[in-house]
Design a protein around this motif. Sequence first.
Motif, short mmCIF file in Angstrom:
data_model
loop_
_atom_site.label_atom_id
_atom_site.label_comp_id
_atom_site.label_asym_id
_atom_site.label_seq_id
_atom_site.Cartn_x
_atom_site.Cartn_y
_atom_site.Cartn_z
N GLY A 31 -16.22 -19.03 39.05
CA GLY A 31 -14.80 -18.93 39.33
C GLY A 31 -14.16 -20.24 39.72
O GLY A 31 -12.96 -20.30 39.87
N PHE A 32 -14.94 -21.30 39.92
CA PHE A 32 -14.38 -22.57 40.36
C PHE A 32 -14.45 -23.58 39.23
O PHE A 32 -15.53 -23.95 38.78
CB PHE A 32 -15.14 -23.10 41.58
CG PHE A 32 -14.72 -24.47 42.02
CD1 PHE A 32 -13.42 -24.72 42.38
CD2 PHE A 32 -15.64 -25.50 42.07
CE1 PHE A 32 -13.01 -25.98 42.79
CE2 PHE A 32 -15.25 -26.77 42.48
CZ PHE A 32 -13.94 -27.01 42.85
N THR A 33 -13.31 -23.98 38.70
CA THR A 33 -13.27 -25.01 37.68
C THR A 33 -13.25 -26.36 38.37
O THR A 33 -12.29 -26.70 39.05
CB THR A 33 -12.01 -24.86 36.82
OG1 THR A 33 -11.97 -23.55 36.27
CG2 THR A 33 -11.99 -25.87 35.70
N PRO A 34 -14.34 -27.15 38.26
CA PRO A 34 -14.46 -28.36 39.07
C PRO A 34 -13.42 -29.42 38.71
O PRO A 34 -12.99 -29.53 37.57
CB PRO A 34 -15.87 -28.86 38.74
CG PRO A 34 -16.19 -28.26 37.42
CD PRO A 34 -15.47 -26.95 37.36
N ASN B 291 -16.07 -27.89 51.63
CA ASN B 291 -16.43 -27.62 53.03
C ASN B 291 -15.18 -27.47 53.90
O ASN B 291 -15.15 -26.64 54.82
CB ASN B 291 -17.31 -28.75 53.58
CG ASN B 291 -18.70 -28.74 52.99
OD1 ASN B 291 -19.17 -27.72 52.50
ND2 ASN B 291 -19.37 -29.88 53.02
N VAL B 292 -14.14 -28.25 53.62
CA VAL B 292 -12.88 -28.11 54.34
C VAL B 292 -12.29 -26.72 54.09
O VAL B 292 -11.80 -26.06 55.01
CB VAL B 292 -11.87 -29.20 53.92
CG1 VAL B 292 -10.52 -28.97 54.59
CG2 VAL B 292 -12.41 -30.59 54.27
N CYS B 293 -12.36 -26.27 52.85
CA CYS B 293 -11.87 -24.92 52.52
C CYS B 293 -12.67 -23.85 53.26
O CYS B 293 -12.12 -22.83 53.68
CB CYS B 293 -11.94 -24.69 51.02
SG CYS B 293 -10.76 -25.66 50.05
N THR B 294 -13.96 -24.08 53.43
CA THR B 294 -14.79 -23.13 54.20
C THR B 294 -14.25 -23.00 55.61
O THR B 294 -14.16 -21.90 56.17
CB THR B 294 -16.25 -23.61 54.24
OG1 THR B 294 -16.76 -23.69 52.90
CG2 THR B 294 -17.12 -22.65 55.04
N GLY C 282 -9.92 -10.03 53.64
CA GLY C 282 -9.30 -9.70 52.38
C GLY C 282 -10.00 -10.37 51.23
O GLY C 282 -10.89 -11.18 51.40
N GLY C 283 -9.58 -10.04 49.99
CA GLY C 283 -10.49 -10.25 48.90
C GLY C 283 -10.31 -11.39 47.96
O GLY C 283 -11.27 -11.76 47.34
N GLN C 284 -9.12 -11.99 47.75
CA GLN C 284 -8.98 -12.87 46.61
C GLN C 284 -9.87 -14.10 46.72
O GLN C 284 -10.45 -14.54 45.73
CB GLN C 284 -7.52 -13.28 46.43
CG GLN C 284 -7.33 -14.16 45.19
CD GLN C 284 -5.88 -14.31 44.81
OE1 GLN C 284 -5.02 -13.65 45.35
NE2 GLN C 284 -5.61 -15.20 43.88
N TRP C 285 -9.96 -14.70 47.89
CA TRP C 285 -10.81 -15.86 48.06
C TRP C 285 -12.10 -15.43 48.74
O TRP C 285 -12.26 -15.51 49.96
CB TRP C 285 -10.09 -16.92 48.90
CG TRP C 285 -9.00 -17.59 48.14
CD1 TRP C 285 -8.82 -17.63 46.79
CD2 TRP C 285 -7.91 -18.33 48.69
NE1 TRP C 285 -7.69 -18.33 46.46
CE2 TRP C 285 -7.11 -18.79 47.60
CE3 TRP C 285 -7.53 -18.66 49.99
CZ2 TRP C 285 -5.97 -19.55 47.78
CZ3 TRP C 285 -6.38 -19.42 50.17
CH2 TRP C 285 -5.61 -19.86 49.08
N MET D 162 -11.53 -20.52 46.58
CA MET D 162 -10.30 -21.00 47.21
C MET D 162 -9.94 -22.39 46.70
O MET D 162 -8.78 -22.66 46.34
CB MET D 162 -10.48 -21.03 48.73
CG MET D 162 -9.29 -21.58 49.50
SD MET D 162 -9.65 -21.68 51.28
CE MET D 162 -8.09 -22.31 51.91
N ALA D 163 -10.90 -23.28 46.65
CA ALA D 163 -10.66 -24.64 46.18
C ALA D 163 -10.21 -24.64 44.72
O ALA D 163 -9.30 -25.38 44.34
CB ALA D 163 -11.92 -25.49 46.34
N GLY D 164 -10.82 -23.78 43.91
CA GLY D 164 -10.45 -23.72 42.50
C GLY D 164 -9.02 -23.29 42.31
O GLY D 164 -8.28 -23.86 41.48
N HIS D 165 -8.59 -22.30 43.09
CA HIS D 165 -7.21 -21.82 42.97
C HIS D 165 -6.21 -22.85 43.49
O HIS D 165 -5.19 -23.11 42.85
CB HIS D 165 -7.06 -20.50 43.73
CG HIS D 165 -7.66 -19.34 43.00
ND1 HIS D 165 -7.77 -18.09 43.56
CD2 HIS D 165 -8.19 -19.23 41.76
CE1 HIS D 165 -8.34 -17.26 42.70
NE2 HIS D 165 -8.61 -17.94 41.61
#
Length: 295
Positions: free
Chosen positions: A40-43, A102-105, A116-119, A125-128
Amino acid sequence: MGARKAGHSSQGSALARQDSVEAVFAYYGDLFMRPMAQGGFTPLVNVGEAEAFRQLLGDVIDTHLDTRSDEGERRILQHARVELTATQQAQGSGDLVRRLVNVCTTLLALPGVRRGGQWASSRLMAGHLAQVTRYLARSEADHDGRTLDERIRSRLLSFLHEDRPTVVIAHSLGSVVALEALHHYQGSIPLLVTVGSPIGMRTVVHPRLLPQPPATPNCVHRWLNFWDRDDIIAPRPRLERAILPNAAGCLPLTDRVDSDGIWVHTATKYLAQASVAGPVMEALRLRAAGDGGPG
């Protein structure tokens, strides 16, 4: 649900059945897919993209630090700021991307984000979030030379019909896309609604918008903007402070909504609010009465 809360139960049911209006969803997520991307994460593929994403995270963190008084939330944000500062010493795009994830974590621990579910993960989260910086990079041209942002705007405009008025609801990055695309639209937009918008982000988004300085498109008659305090994507919500009026004097009008704190960023969460759904249903009713039905 929002239409029902606003007293438009019958109209809401008719809208769901598309009895009197045509409701379409302008999806462009497929345009962000890159060849050979896994999961799900496009780098991010280069240091420039990763650096723009680092700046976006910095804008999010600093703005929420300015506006949040809860000590627990501030500790999370301060920790994320320390982690983000450490990314400046990262070696290469791969190391930088890992540190940004890691910041997103850390940010996932904030109320409204952690549940909740999206991330489901920091990588997702980073990918979005990175889609915002990829759109604004004005790059990733296809074989016809059309950049990613051009293809996305064209996708949106293909759903609009200049021969009849259209109500536009734009969410998150979609608000940026709609703002730019509607400057090229010759039809009538009686109502533009933006929810969870990053347009006001000063470092990465606002100065990169086109055209500059950012202004309300001339086709828009009324613009309502909504934000939730726990929406991490809308850290500077007062768009009327960042957008110039159009020729008719139209500016965005911002109002706050308060959801239940469980993943407040989704469009459905905003549309469940009476204050958001009510004006939409009223605009649809007025246009249907006067023009035989809006898009």
